[in-house]
Design an enzyme around this catalytic site. Structure first.
Site, PDB file in Angstrom:
ATOM      1  CD  GLU A 172     -18.696  64.126  38.067  1.00 41.24           C
ATOM      2  OE1 GLU A 172     -19.296  64.579  38.414  1.00 41.24           O
ATOM      3  OE2 GLU A 172     -18.766  62.872  37.478  1.00 41.24           O
ATOM      4  CD  GLU A 291     -18.672  58.997  38.203  1.00 48.88           C
ATOM      5  OE1 GLU A 291     -19.281  59.438  37.288  1.00 48.88           O
ATOM      6  OE2 GLU A 291     -18.486  59.368  39.465  1.00 48.88           O
TER       7      GLU A 291
END
Length: 502
Positions: A172, A291
């Site tokens: 991320e 995710e």
């Protein structure tokens, strides 16, 4: 209400990569400590890993597990988790404001993964660290011997290399919350140079570059375009993340969110095609959706709690207790991945134990299946083979994310080796049963059918330590075969798995 579906043996999407049913463990809350690892537990093995949890993980047959993060990895020194445990340093984890004992590191996780029958998918720190740390980590895990890092692995008790194939280039990195957050250009350059170094060691590694953390990021989808222009020839996948929320307690809107997921995948797939064309490349890059899950039950309260505590070790954190409504959502998410399996090749439910997870544990006590355990298990066990392109005619409703959300969410998988057709179906209608007619064409004669149903009258129904079987699947005789067609009536707000033997 009625729905008509046509499944044809020749109308296919893709052969499904088994890693579509991957999992994720981060050093976060109780995911590791008192989750998979609890040396004093009555079921613990010689590695300190809970046997009751291993049994539940093996039952899921999840083929790959991403580790050690997540946000945690962006300030993690992998070297802290090797060597004698009593000599490993305790560090402060800046991502979750906790302390990390490092009693579980690569050796312990690798032994757990072997016991769980799952492959390792490791992430390198491109936040606070970079290329040099990543190349050393790969050498430590994958080189046979005769070098500093490989010989150190041998000294620490592992003679043979683990030969880890899947590597995440950070986590991320588009997020301002991330330790070492970078612009797309900064990250793309670092990821490309790191990938080049890792490929100089082994050009057969599968490398995953960071895409957008979610589709509401201000930099999306330009982030993907910039990063892929920097890294396209060096990477195999771009990662996407998405979590599903229902703060407004609006079931219809909640169950429409997979339409947004589908657009997210479609958009990034288009960016991949654009960059491929721009570079005149012959290489295909796919998506690793590493995710995903429902995450909102404890998110806001725990975000506040985290700011007030004083660096605890393995605290209760983000332990969402899932309900029956979440079964429907997880079913729809998995159906979306199956229908997009031509571009989504890897996906990881976040996470596996205790932290927004299908498995829960009590320290020193029991382990049990959350409600969402079941749709994930069914997809993992029976969603392997070839994804089918289904023609669906069904009433729909208008939502904030789409003007047309089908009340029937359905995916189909043909396993030619096993001689089965499996349909995963969610009735999104809250009050009407749905009569579903599935025409089976080109598969040969169908011999038998099984129908497994998950249904509860209370959308808020949960599985707890005291009542672990409150929401569970049951076998029903409602599905029938007539003239090479499958007919089944599914109740309002229900999840079904219908399996046809050919």
């Amino acid at each position: 209400m009625e729905a008509r579906v046509t499944a044809h043996a020749r109308y296919t999407i893709a052969d499904i990569d088994k890693r579509l049913y991957g999992s994720f463990l981060e050093h976060l809350g109780r995911a590791v400590y008192t989750g998979i690892y609890e040396p004093g537990h009555s079921t613990a093995d010689a590695n300190g890993m809970r046997g009751d949890v291993l049994d539940l993980v093996r039952e899921l047959n999840t083929p790959v597990c991403r580790y050690p993060g997540g946000n945690f990895v962006s300030a993690y020194n992998w070297e802290d988790g090797i060597g004698p445990k009593d000599q490993r340093p305790t560090r402060l984890d800046l991502a979750w404001r906790t302390s990390e004992s490092n009693h579980v590191g690569i050796h312990e996780f690798a032994k757990w993964a072997e016991a769980a029958n799952t492959e390792m998918m490791l992430a390198v720190n491109l936040g606070s660290r970079g290329l040099d740390s990543a190349r050393s980590f790969v050498e430590y895990t994958n080189h046979p011997g005769g070098t500093y890092w490989s010989d150190l692995r041998k000294k620490n008790g592992r003679a043979e290399p683990w030969d880890v194939r899947l590597w995440c280039l950070g986590n991320e990195m588009d997020g301002p919350w991330q330790v070492g957050h970078k612009t797309a250009a900064e990250y793309g350059h670092l990821a490309n140079e790191t990938a080049k170094a890792m490929r100089a060691f082994d050009d057969k590694l599968e490398l995953i570059v960071c895409g957008s953390s979610h589709s509401e990021m201000p930099s999306y989808p330009q982030w993907e375009a910039t990063v892929l222009e920097e890294t396209y020839e060096q990477v195999d996948y771009i990662s996407l993340h998405m979590y599903f929320e229902n703060y407004e307690k609006n079931t219809a809107e909640f169950l429409a969110l997979p339409e947004k997921l589908d657009r997210y995948i479609g958009t990034v797939g288009g960016v991949i095609d654009y960059v491929k064309a721009k570079k005149r490349s012959k290489k295909d890059v796919k998506i690793s959706f590493d995710e995903w899950n429902v995450w909102y039950h404890e998110r806001r309260s725990d975000s506040k709690r985290m700011k007030e505590w004083d660096w605890p070790h393995a605290p209760v954190l983000l332990e969402d207790i899932y309900n029956f409504e979440d079964v429907l959502q997880v079913g729809c998410i998995l159906n979306t991945f199956i229908r997009r399996s031509d571009v989504v090749r890897i996906a990881c439910i976040a996470q596996l134990v205790n932290v927004i997870a299908p498995i829960m544990t009590a320290p020193g006590g029991a382990a049990w299946r959350q409600t969402i355990y079941y749709p994930f298990k069914f997809a993992s066990l029976h969603g392997r083979g070839t994804a089918l392109h289904l023609d669906v005619t069904c009433p729909s409703y208008v939502s904030n994310v789409s003007p047309s959300v089908s009340y029937l969410d359905i995916a189909g998988v043909h396993d030619g080796d096993a001689g089965t057709l499996t349909f995963f179906a969610v009735n999104r209608h809250g009050s009407e049963p749905m009569a579903v007619d599935i025409s089976l064409e080109g598969f040969g004669a169908a011999k038998s059918v099984e129908h497994t149903l998950i249904k509860h009258q209370d959308l808020e129904a949960k599985n707890t330590k005291e009542n672990p079987d409150n929401v569970k699947p049951v076998s029903t005789s409602g599905a029938v075969l007539r003239d090479n067609a499958l007919q089944v009536t599914v109740p309002p707000y229900s999840y079904s798995m219908i399996r046809v033997r050919l």
